[in-house]
Design a protein around this motif. Structure first.
Motif: not given
Length: 153
Positions: A100-104, A112-116, A137-140, A144-148
């Motif tokens: 899970i950490r590697r996936r996060v 950070s690197g794409t607009d996907m 993502f929020r847990q780790h 939220s991913p959007r905020h990040y």
């Protein structure tokens, strides 16, 4: 993804992820968790360095696929329960937590690197769907991913 690894002493915490996030935020390449060589060799009862390297390479090479603990145990030529204990002894977290950490970490790179779109990032990193991705993502990471994505340059 994994069968119940809780039977082999599962224990996840946000504190264990902080050094990884700090390393990612400083711009150094993501290294995941410390290697056995960084901790002074194989911990007693841990995995041999060659087996651990093989496991990490398999996880990183197949991050977008379903990875079972049985497959990882077979790569190390160990029973599932013994593998989980040895992996945790060597790395500090269970195989499931490590995955899970590697996936996060992968999603952080993609954010950070794409607009996907977030749904595509979720699938690219091996999460079942966008909801699962956002929850983990929020847990780790603590946001939220959007905020990040908005906070990253």
């Amino acid at each position: 993804m994994f069968r119940d690894v809780n039977e082999c002493d599962h224990n996840g915490s946000m504190e264990a992820l902080q050094p990884i996030l700090a390393q990612l935020n400083t711009g150094s390449p993501p290294s995941g968790l410390p290697s056995p060589s960084q901790s002074g060799g194989v911990a007693r009862g841990g995995l041999p360095p060659r087996a651990l390297r093989r496991i990490r390479e398999h996880i990183d090479g197949n991050i977008d696929r379903r990875i079972s603990v049985e497959l990882l145990a077979s790569l190390a030529n160990l029973s599932v329960c013994y593998f989980v204990r040895a992996f945790k002894k060597s790395v500090g977290v269970t195989p499931h937590d490590y995955l899970i950490r590697r996936r996060v970490e992968r999603t952080m790179q993609l954010l950070s690197g794409t607009d996907m779109p977030l749904s595509q990032i979720a699938l690219e990193a091996g999460f079942a769907d966008q909801s699962h991705f956002s929850r983990r993502f929020r847990q780790h990471v603590g946001m939220s991913p959007r905020h990040y994505r908005w906070l990253r340059p």
